[in-house]
Design a protein around this motif. Structure first.
Motif, PDB file in Angstrom:
ATOM      1  N   VAL A  64      -1.283   9.501  -7.411  1.00 56.62           N
ATOM      2  CA  VAL A  64      -2.377   8.685  -6.857  1.00 56.62           C
ATOM      3  C   VAL A  64      -3.165   8.044  -7.993  1.00 56.62           C
ATOM      4  N   ALA A  65      -3.477   8.826  -9.022  1.00 56.72           N
ATOM      5  CA  ALA A  65      -4.236   8.298 -10.160  1.00 56.72           C
ATOM      6  C   ALA A  65      -3.455   7.203 -10.880  1.00 56.72           C
ATOM      7  N   GLY A  93      -8.982   9.274  -7.437  1.00 57.93           N
ATOM      8  CA  GLY A  93      -8.096   8.824  -6.371  1.00 57.93           C
ATOM      9  C   GLY A  93      -8.680   9.075  -4.997  1.00 57.93           C
ATOM     10  N   ALA A  94      -8.162   8.379  -4.005  1.00 55.63           N
ATOM     11  CA  ALA A  94      -8.555   8.588  -2.607  1.00 55.63           C
ATOM     12  C   ALA A  94      -7.588   9.573  -1.977  1.00 55.63           C
ATOM     13  N   CYS A 112       0.204  15.099  -1.911  1.00 50.71           N
ATOM     14  CA  CYS A 112      -0.169  14.512  -3.214  1.00 50.71           C
ATOM     15  C   CYS A 112      -0.495  15.544  -4.281  1.00 50.71           C
ATOM     16  N   THR A 134      -3.597   4.123  -8.729  1.00 48.16           N
ATOM     17  CA  THR A 134      -4.958   3.590  -8.584  1.00 48.16           C
ATOM     18  C   THR A 134      -5.377   2.807  -9.822  1.00 48.16           C
ATOM     19  N   THR A 184      -7.642  15.577  -6.807  1.00 45.22           N
ATOM     20  CA  THR A 184      -7.269  14.164  -6.724  1.00 45.22           C
ATOM     21  C   THR A 184      -8.507  13.284  -6.738  1.00 45.22           C
ATOM     22  N   SER A 240       0.843  -1.195   0.000  1.00 50.28           N
ATOM     23  CA  SER A 240       0.000   0.000   0.000  1.00 50.28           C
ATOM     24  C   SER A 240       0.877   1.244   0.000  1.00 50.28           C
ATOM     25  N   GLY A 291      -4.907  -0.798  -9.835  1.00 54.73           N
ATOM     26  CA  GLY A 291      -5.529  -1.449  -8.698  1.00 54.73           C
ATOM     27  C   GLY A 291      -4.723  -1.448  -7.416  1.00 54.73           C
ATOM     28  N   ARG A 292      -3.627  -0.691  -7.349  1.00 52.84           N
ATOM     29  CA  ARG A 292      -2.855  -0.634  -6.105  1.00 52.84           C
ATOM     30  C   ARG A 292      -3.607   0.196  -5.064  1.00 52.84           C
ATOM     31  N   ARG A 293      -3.524  -0.181  -3.811  1.00 47.75           N
ATOM     32  CA  ARG A 293      -4.174   0.587  -2.748  1.00 47.75           C
ATOM     33  C   ARG A 293      -3.302   1.789  -2.410  1.00 47.75           C
ATOM     34  N   VAL A 294      -3.851   2.981  -2.557  1.00 51.77           N
ATOM     35  CA  VAL A 294      -3.075   4.201  -2.384  1.00 51.77           C
ATOM     36  C   VAL A 294      -3.951   5.280  -1.781  1.00 51.77           C
TER      37      VAL A 294
END
Length: 242
Positions: free
Chosen positions: A78-79, A106-107, A72, A82, A101, A66, A85-88
């Protein structure tokens, strides 16, 4: 042994100011960090607002587990993480940056790295790219904080200044280089080259595992972006309080 992390500096209000928010809205500068003596550091807003470039992707390929993107900005990293599929999670003190973001899928949270954050002590990789080793104006404190956020064998990817510099100053965000800088809101910032980073990293419990540079076609070697990968591989030092 657990680290004693210095008290969090206040959120820099200038990063939520109109000049930065407007530059993010336009997707380009001009935008600068300006020292109190008037010296200007141009900020590459257009690159931050564009998709991740080859140098970014080379760094992101080194990520493990992660990922926490500290500072950011508008979320290109982040995009990019993401999408496969990586958790970020991105964090930034600018509401405009966090909103951008999120709009990119993105989160992100509007928080300082020194605030309480989700999953402290478990992040596989932390990012301090685009000069974000300067956050808070105290690289050793920032590196100690990231060590507390990362997994006990976690990775930290840092982009250092192209010069061999170790500088701390008060700066403000400026969209107009000719505006009166004496009235600007200022906050502490640092510029750190690779040599200085390695000194601070050792004191904060990080060990270097890789260094590399990235240069765009036709770009001078002196303009290369410089990166260092660090790994948390020993107990954190306890900071002394004076």
């Amino acid at each position: 042994m657990s680290a004693t992390v210095p008290a969090a500096p206040p959120h820099p209000p200038a990063w939520g100011a109109d000049a930065y928010a407007e530059a993010l809205r336009r997707g380009r500068g001009p935008l600068y960090l300006r020292r109190t003596d008037g010296w200007l550091l141009p900020l590459d807003v257009a690159r931050w607002c564009a998709p991740a470039d080859a140098a970014d992707l080379a760094a992101l390929r080194r990520c493990e587990g992660s990922v926490l993107d500290i500072g950011c900005g508008p979320g290109r990293l982040v995009a990019a993480l993401t999408a496969p599929g990586r958790r970020v999670l991105g964090i930034d003190v600018s509401p405009a940056a966090v909103a951008r973001t999120a709009a990119a899928g993105g989160a992100a949270l509007c928080r300082s790295v020194f605030d309480s954050l989700p999953e402290e002590g478990s992040w596989g990789t932390a990012l301090l790219l685009d000069g974000n080793i300067g956050i808070g104006g105290d690289p050793r404190a920032l590196l100690a904080r990231t060590a507390a956020l990362a997994h006990r064998t976690g990775l930290l990817l840092v982009e250092t200044a192209p010069e061999d510099v170790d500088e701390r100053a008060r700066v403000g965000v400026a969209g107009d280089p000719y505006a009166d800088h004496h009235t600007a809101v200022t906050f502490p910032w640092a510029r750190v080259g690779t040599s200085a980073l390695l000194r601070y990293a050792d004191a904060a419990g990080w060990t270097p595992v890789e260094r590399w540079t990235a240069t765009e076609p036709g770009q001078s070697p002196s303009a290369a972006r410089r990166f260092v990968a660090l790994r948390r591989c020993r107990s954190l030092p306890t900071a002394r309080r004076g």
